[in-house]
Design an enzyme around this catalytic site. Structure first.
Site, PDB file in Angstrom:
ATOM      1  N   LYS A  67       0.837  -1.208   0.000  1.00  0.00           N
ATOM      2  CA  LYS A  67       0.000   0.000   0.000  1.00  0.00           C
ATOM      3  C   LYS A  67       0.873   1.260   0.000  1.00  0.00           C
ATOM      4  O   LYS A  67       0.644   2.170  -0.805  1.00  0.00           O
ATOM      5  CB  LYS A  67      -0.896   0.005   1.243  1.00  0.00           C
ATOM      6  CG  LYS A  67      -1.509   1.348   1.557  1.00  0.00           C
ATOM      7  CD  LYS A  67      -2.368   1.317   2.796  1.00  0.00           C
ATOM      8  CE  LYS A  67      -1.682   1.569   4.107  1.00  0.00           C
ATOM      9  NZ  LYS A  67      -1.423   2.970   4.443  1.00  0.00           N
ATOM     10  N   ASN A  68       1.854   1.321   0.896  1.00  0.00           N
ATOM     11  CA  ASN A  68       2.612   2.562   1.053  1.00  0.00           C
ATOM     12  C   ASN A  68       3.649   2.779  -0.054  1.00  0.00           C
ATOM     13  O   ASN A  68       4.276   3.831  -0.121  1.00  0.00           O
ATOM     14  CB  ASN A  68       3.266   2.625   2.439  1.00  0.00           C
ATOM     15  CG  ASN A  68       2.218   2.872   3.515  1.00  0.00           C
ATOM     16  OD1 ASN A  68       1.075   3.231   3.203  1.00  0.00           O
ATOM     17  ND2 ASN A  68       2.590   2.677   4.771  1.00  0.00           N
ATOM     18  N   CYS A  92      -4.704  12.996  13.118  1.00  0.00           N
ATOM     19  CA  CYS A  92      -5.364  11.706  12.952  1.00  0.00           C
ATOM     20  C   CYS A  92      -5.113  10.899  14.205  1.00  0.00           C
ATOM     21  O   CYS A  92      -4.389  11.340  15.102  1.00  0.00           O
ATOM     22  CB  CYS A  92      -4.893  10.989  11.704  1.00  0.00           C
ATOM     23  SG  CYS A  92      -3.325  10.191  11.903  1.00  0.00           S
ATOM     24  N   ARG A 144       0.789  14.661  13.283  1.00  0.00           N
ATOM     25  CA  ARG A 144       1.249  14.501  11.905  1.00  0.00           C
ATOM     26  C   ARG A 144       1.352  15.805  11.121  1.00  0.00           C
ATOM     27  O   ARG A 144       0.603  16.051  10.173  1.00  0.00           O
ATOM     28  CB  ARG A 144       0.351  13.495  11.166  1.00  0.00           C
ATOM     29  CG  ARG A 144       0.322  12.164  11.865  1.00  0.00           C
ATOM     30  CD  ARG A 144      -0.454  11.127  11.114  1.00  0.00           C
ATOM     31  NE  ARG A 144       0.338  10.506  10.077  1.00  0.00           N
ATOM     32  CZ  ARG A 144      -0.085   9.496   9.330  1.00  0.00           C
ATOM     33  NH1 ARG A 144      -1.281   9.013   9.505  1.00  0.00           N
ATOM     34  NH2 ARG A 144       0.668   8.971   8.415  1.00  0.00           N
ATOM     35  N   ASP A 202       4.820   0.674  11.935  1.00  0.00           N
ATOM     36  CA  ASP A 202       3.596   0.036  11.425  1.00  0.00           C
ATOM     37  C   ASP A 202       3.509  -1.444  11.810  1.00  0.00           C
ATOM     38  O   ASP A 202       2.521  -2.104  11.491  1.00  0.00           O
ATOM     39  CB  ASP A 202       3.516   0.195   9.895  1.00  0.00           C
ATOM     40  CG  ASP A 202       3.327   1.651   9.482  1.00  0.00           C
ATOM     41  OD1 ASP A 202       3.012   2.482  10.355  1.00  0.00           O
ATOM     42  OD2 ASP A 202       3.507   1.962   8.289  1.00  0.00           O
ATOM     43  N   ARG A 214      -8.465  -0.602   4.757  1.00  0.00           N
ATOM     44  CA  ARG A 214      -7.587   0.413   4.168  1.00  0.00           C
ATOM     45  C   ARG A 214      -6.246  -0.201   3.779  1.00  0.00           C
ATOM     46  O   ARG A 214      -5.585   0.295   2.863  1.00  0.00           O
ATOM     47  CB  ARG A 214      -7.328   1.538   5.175  1.00  0.00           C
ATOM     48  CG  ARG A 214      -8.566   2.296   5.550  1.00  0.00           C
ATOM     49  CD  ARG A 214      -8.226   3.468   6.407  1.00  0.00           C
ATOM     50  NE  ARG A 214      -7.228   4.312   5.732  1.00  0.00           N
ATOM     51  CZ  ARG A 214      -6.627   5.335   6.294  1.00  0.00           C
ATOM     52  NH1 ARG A 214      -6.894   5.658   7.526  1.00  0.00           N
ATOM     53  NH2 ARG A 214      -5.751   6.048   5.616  1.00  0.00           N
TER      54      ARG A 214
END
Ligand code: EPZ
Length: 421
Positions: A22-23, A118, A123, A308, A400
């Site tokens: 994803k990233n 968030c 952030r 993560d 997500r």
């Protein structure tokens, strides 16, 4: 709204194919804004965040066509008819900020909604903005939007970033590809996703040296062309399923991935007693017959232990022998899974940015609440290991970042299902 129901206690056995990252995919998609020719991305994951990025690029004027079976996405930004990234999309996904650099570089202007805070922390995006200013952009903050202008184009510069930031490095690297002259990014992030983006940009005609080190040098070009690029495997998904095998005392083969993507997490898992054996397609993960040992973990930029993966590692440490000190240095509010794990019987105390996890024999199933993407999957791991039933609420976070998570786990024997509330 859906919930995930898990009946725990089954050791995972089988094979899981890891999806594209994803990233890596999100910045690669925004790189399409840098050229009027098609960019073809293969090994694309099918995820809610990818759909959000598609919606954002679509409203900028990018033509998108995807083949879900082939996991291929073609993006063509022949003309960009709108340089505004609206609040409604940006608030859902902070990675939307990745359109800022490419838009200013290609169109000489961009208006991007400020992403705001968030769940995992404040952030800020100051490094993205100061870097673009050093490349000659004029930046104003007005009505909740970043207004960036560089009508005569960006000009290469030496930019020393005060903090290592993944998406700021990506934004500035993309912008510098169309700036006049040389740009040097000092104290750049070294994540594999940065290297993947640089490789794609090089395929598109960019001149980039040093990606994967802390100094990246870019010689700007007048234009980039199209290309085809394969997205790297998701290292966070890789680490997550390795930890899922370990926490359930199972043994699984992870394919379409590599141990090299998780150098520090794999060293920690091995110290905890988990066996990791490389194979041609990936690696085998086998939990120890005896106890899993407690190991201390501190999150750091790559190649350190990934933030993560912190929540998933903490879930594993709840059932370790002894204790584990988990320290989070990247995000100031990334322990929201702690109270939920404690509801399942875990013994964890938080002291500032560290959590002391004292191992217990078994977790017990409970209703729990997912608070962000990685916290959600940490609760899935805990549920897989727990005695009895775990019901996870707010599972949209999972979608997500984890492709077909229930299918992949069910394929290894897990009793997991998605139910309507
Ligand atoms: C990327 O976020 C990832 N997102 C995150 O993954 C990941 O947690 C993070 O890197 C760290 O590895 C994507 O790649 C899309 P940073 P990013 O800028 O780039 C501070 C997930 O679960 N900072 O590297 O937004 C910041 O507050 C997500 O998949 C500034 O102070 O993270 C943080 O403390 C969550 N000013 C630190 O730097 C800035 O301008 C690192 O953040 C930018 C960042």
């Amino acid at each position: 709204m859906h919930q995930i129901k898990i009946i725990g206690g089954v050791p995972l056995k089988g094979e899981i194919a890891i999806s594209g990252a994803k990233n890596a995919a999100l910045p690669l998609m925004t790189a399409a804004l840098l050229t009027d020719e098609p960019l073809i991305l293969t090994n694309m994951p099918h995820l809610a965040d990818i759909t959000s990025m598609e919606a954002l690029l679509d409203q900028h004027g990018v033509h998108l066509s995807s083949d879900l079976n082939l996991k291929t996405l073609t993006l063509t930004a022949r003309t960009i008819h709108n340089t505004t990234a609206p609040y409604d999309i940006v608030r859902k996904m902070r990675a939307s900020i990745l359109v800022l650099g490419p838009l200013v570089a290609r169109c000489g202007q961009a208006q991007v909604s400020l992403p705001g805070g968030c769940a995992i922390g404040v952030r800020p995006i100051d490094i993205h903005l100061s870097g673009l200013r050093e490349l000659g952009a004029e930046i104003d903050l007005l009505d909740g939007y970043i207004h960036a202008k560089a009508p005569k184009g960006l000009i290469g510069a030496t930019i020393t970033m005060p903090i290592i930031s993944v998406t700021a490095t990506e934004n500035l690297m993309m912008a510098a590809c169309l700036a006049k002259g040389e740009t040097r990014l000092i104290n750049a992030a070294r994540e594999p996703e940065i290297v993947d983006l640089a490789n794609c940009l090089i395929t598109m005609g960019a001149d980039i040296v040093g990606a994967g080190t802390d100094t990246i040098t870019i010689q700007g070009k007048n234009r980039l062309h199209g290309g085809t690029h394969r997205v790297i495997p998701d290292r966070i998904e890789t680490g997550t399923y390795a930890m899922a095998a370990a926490i359930t005392r199972g043994s699984i083969h992870l394919t379409n991935t590599s141990l090299d993507l998780i150098p520090t997490a794999s060293a920690h898992l091995q110290r905890a007693g988990i066996t990791l054996t490389p194979t041609e397609q990936g690696f085998h993960v086998t939990a120890p017959e005896k106890d899993i040992q407690g190991v201390d973990v501190m999150t750091e930029p790559y190649p350190g232990f990934a933030t993560d993966l912190q929540a998933q590692m903490m879930a594993l440490m709840t059932i370790c022998r002894g204790a584990s000190l988990v320290t989070e240095t990247i995000w100031e509010n990334r322990f929201m899974h702690v109270p939920e794990l404690c509801r399942m019987g875990a013994n964890i105390t938080v002291h500032g940015s560290s959590a002391l996890v004292r191992g217990i024999d078994t977790l017990r199933g409970a209703p729990v609440m997912a608070t962000d993407l990685r916290a959600s999957v940490c609760l899935v791991l805990a549920g897989l290991a727990a005695e009895g039933e775990t019901l996870i609420n707010r599972v949209y976070h999972l979608d997500r970042g984890y492709e077909r998570v229930e299918d992949k786990l069910r394929g290894c024997g897990a009793r997991i299902e998605r139910i309507a509330e």
